[in-house]
Enzyme design. Structure first.
Site, PDB file in Angstrom:
ATOM      1  N   THR A  93      -3.718   3.413   1.798  1.00 55.86           N
ATOM      2  CA  THR A  93      -2.260   3.263   1.867  1.00 55.86           C
ATOM      3  C   THR A  93      -1.719   3.545   0.470  1.00 55.86           C
ATOM      4  O   THR A  93      -2.009   2.790  -0.476  1.00 55.86           O
ATOM      5  CB  THR A  93      -1.873   1.828   2.277  1.00 55.86           C
ATOM      6  N   LYS A 168       3.540   4.519   8.001  1.00 54.32           N
ATOM      7  CA  LYS A 168       2.835   3.266   7.679  1.00 54.32           C
ATOM      8  C   LYS A 168       3.762   2.277   6.956  1.00 54.32           C
ATOM      9  O   LYS A 168       3.830   1.098   7.307  1.00 54.32           O
ATOM     10  CB  LYS A 168       1.608   3.602   6.818  1.00 54.32           C
ATOM     11  N   LYS A 243       1.972  -5.238  -1.519  1.00 56.22           N
ATOM     12  CA  LYS A 243       1.746  -3.840  -1.949  1.00 56.22           C
ATOM     13  C   LYS A 243       2.516  -2.875  -1.035  1.00 56.22           C
ATOM     14  O   LYS A 243       3.223  -1.982  -1.510  1.00 56.22           O
ATOM     15  CB  LYS A 243       0.238  -3.525  -1.877  1.00 56.22           C
TER      16      LYS A 243
HETATM   17  P1  NAD Z   1     -11.163  -2.859  -1.240  1.00 59.69           P
HETATM   18  O1  NAD Z   1     -10.735  -3.217  -2.614  1.00 59.69           O
HETATM   19  O2  NAD Z   1     -11.999  -3.831  -0.468  1.00 59.69           O
HETATM   20  O3  NAD Z   1     -11.974  -1.459  -1.266  1.00 59.69           O
HETATM   21  C1  NAD Z   1     -11.674  -0.408  -2.119  1.00 59.69           C
HETATM   22  C2  NAD Z   1     -12.999   0.163  -2.614  1.00 59.69           C
HETATM   23  O4  NAD Z   1     -12.723   1.288  -3.437  1.00 59.69           O
HETATM   24  C3  NAD Z   1     -13.770  -0.832  -3.480  1.00 59.69           C
HETATM   25  O5  NAD Z   1     -15.092  -0.991  -2.949  1.00 59.69           O
HETATM   26  C4  NAD Z   1     -13.787  -0.179  -4.857  1.00 59.69           C
HETATM   27  O6  NAD Z   1     -14.980  -0.435  -5.597  1.00 59.69           O
HETATM   28  C5  NAD Z   1     -13.668   1.280  -4.494  1.00 59.69           C
HETATM   29  N1  NAD Z   1     -13.178   2.122  -5.598  1.00 59.69           N
HETATM   30  C6  NAD Z   1     -12.163   1.881  -6.459  1.00 59.69           C
HETATM   31  N2  NAD Z   1     -12.014   2.913  -7.307  1.00 59.69           N
HETATM   32  C7  NAD Z   1     -12.961   3.829  -6.977  1.00 59.69           C
HETATM   33  C8  NAD Z   1     -13.304   5.119  -7.475  1.00 59.69           C
HETATM   34  N3  NAD Z   1     -12.660   5.660  -8.506  1.00 59.69           N
HETATM   35  N4  NAD Z   1     -14.331   5.762  -6.888  1.00 59.69           N
HETATM   36  C9  NAD Z   1     -14.999   5.209  -5.838  1.00 59.69           C
HETATM   37  N5  NAD Z   1     -14.723   4.001  -5.320  1.00 59.69           N
HETATM   38  C10 NAD Z   1     -13.714   3.327  -5.892  1.00 59.69           C
HETATM   39  O7  NAD Z   1      -9.837  -2.505  -0.433  1.00 59.69           O
HETATM   40  P2  NAD Z   1      -9.647  -2.399   1.163  1.00 59.69           P
HETATM   41  O8  NAD Z   1      -9.164  -3.698   1.692  1.00 59.69           O
HETATM   42  O9  NAD Z   1     -10.846  -1.748   1.751  1.00 59.69           O
HETATM   43  O10 NAD Z   1      -8.402  -1.397   1.229  1.00 59.69           O
HETATM   44  C11 NAD Z   1      -8.539   0.001   1.036  1.00 59.69           C
HETATM   45  C12 NAD Z   1      -7.233   0.675   1.396  1.00 59.69           C
HETATM   46  O11 NAD Z   1      -6.905   0.359   2.755  1.00 59.69           O
HETATM   47  C13 NAD Z   1      -6.041   0.226   0.565  1.00 59.69           C
HETATM   48  O12 NAD Z   1      -5.255   1.342   0.275  1.00 59.69           O
HETATM   49  C14 NAD Z   1      -5.332  -0.771   1.482  1.00 59.69           C
HETATM   50  O13 NAD Z   1      -3.951  -0.878   1.202  1.00 59.69           O
HETATM   51  C15 NAD Z   1      -5.593  -0.157   2.836  1.00 59.69           C
HETATM   52  N6  NAD Z   1      -5.543  -1.099   3.967  1.00 59.69           N
HETATM   53  C16 NAD Z   1      -6.191  -2.286   3.897  1.00 59.69           C
HETATM   54  C17 NAD Z   1      -6.134  -3.159   4.988  1.00 59.69           C
HETATM   55  C18 NAD Z   1      -6.858  -4.495   4.956  1.00 59.69           C
HETATM   56  O14 NAD Z   1      -6.616  -5.318   5.844  1.00 59.69           O
HETATM   57  N7  NAD Z   1      -7.734  -4.742   3.983  1.00 59.69           N
HETATM   58  C19 NAD Z   1      -5.434  -2.800   6.140  1.00 59.69           C
HETATM   59  C20 NAD Z   1      -4.795  -1.558   6.188  1.00 59.69           C
HETATM   60  C21 NAD Z   1      -4.863  -0.702   5.091  1.00 59.69           C
END
Ligand code: NAD
Length: 289
Positions: A93, A168, A243
């Protein structure tokens, strides 16, 4: 199909596992070693850099925290390193402008790219029941659809580049505002002496009905099972709602849209997170009302 997957956190971990279950060879990379180890347990091949993971890929999927990271990863390590025939899919997102800018950079280098943010939380990511809102050309959508459908229950073409992100944040602006309105109504109903189950029975069948009321009721013991029944733990963290509301406010400003309810929801979630509740489910805001 060989699918590179970048970002195997709360959401990406389950999504990559579902690609493996669907028979794809998933080449995974994350900066976090624990996330990478979990991906290996789920059948992904793991790599120590984005460039290695995307080498020879048919598709590259990313699920990263924010727009700045998405921009860096794609500009530095995907564009020019994945084969030009690889379809690029960013499921994070992020803001609409960054999504369009990353796609434009990729397109100039000969790639097809879609923005494909998701609705549904960690349980939906693990269960393969996400809803994908996709921005991109008809041709790119046609290629993205079969890949995304292995991770979701619905894949909807929202329009051109950035349209997935636009859908979204508009959707989540409704969610933030209706959750607060639902919480306010329950808190006031209680003060007015109404039984909360009775109020739910009425409002869930009347014009106050919404997803926040009937699928995610913020009152413990009322409505279907929800994070309220679990002390507001798990679910959708208030910090992530904040966010999304911030992204919505930026987008509104960029196009001159009037969003007074969304703006107030952003203020209230800002205060909720500043009071150290960012890790709490977003329906926990009822406790401040
Ligand atoms: P998270 O922090 O659990 O996962 C993100 C991952 O990205 C982490 O494992 C981190 O180490 C990795 N990362 C960061 N920088 C990196 C890089 N340069 N190279 C490789 N890996 C890297 O977050 P999440 O909850 O999985 O959310 C991910 C996305 O999904 C976000 O944009 C969030 O807004 C969206 N989202 C989350 C949810 C939810 O319920 N968690 C729901 C809908 C959308």
């Amino acid at each position: 199909m060989k699918v590179a997957f970048i970002g195997l956190g709360n959401m990406g971990g389950g999504m990559a596992a579902n690609l493996v279950k669907a028979g794809h060879a998933v080449h995974a990379f994350d900066l976090n070693e624990e996330a990478l180890a979990r991906a290996a347990e789920n059948g992904c091949a793991t790599y120590t850099s984005v460039r290695e993971a995307v080498s020879g890929a048919d598709a590259v999927v990313s699920m990263l925290p924010n727009g700045a990271i998405v921009q860096d990863v794609f500009a530095a390590d995907v564009v020019g390193h994945a084969p030009q025939s690889a379809l690029l899919l960013d499921c994070s997102t992020i803001d609409v402008d960054t999504a369009r800018s990353v796609e434009s950079t990729a397109r100039s280098a000969g790639y097809e790219m879609v923005d494909a943010p998701v609705s549904g939380g960690i349980a939906a990511a693990n269960g393969g029941t996400l809803t994908f809102m996709v921005g991109g050309s008809d041709a790119a959508f046609a290629k993205a659809e079969p890949i995304l459908s292995t991770m979701g229950k619905a894949v909807i073409h929202a329009g051109g580049s950035g349209a997935g992100q636009a859908a979204k944040i508009c959707n989540n602006m409704i969610l933030g505002a209706t959750m607060i309105a639902t919480c306010e109504a329950f808190a006031m109903a209680e003060k007015l002496g109404l039984d909360l189950q009775t109020f739910y029975d009425i409002s869930s069948k009347a014009s106050g009905q919404s997803w926040s009321m009937t699928s995610y009721c913020p009152v413990p013991g009322v409505g279907p099972q929800s994070p309220a029944d679990n002390g507001y733990q798990g679910g959708f963290a208030a910090a992530l709602m904040l966010k999304d509301l911030k992204l919505a406010m930026e987008a509104a400003q960029s196009v001159g849209a009037k969003v007074p309810m969304g703006a107030r929801a952003e203020e209230l979630y800002q205060a909720f997170c500043a009071a150290d509740h960012g890790g709490t489910d977003f329906s926990g805001i009822i406790n401040t009302l």
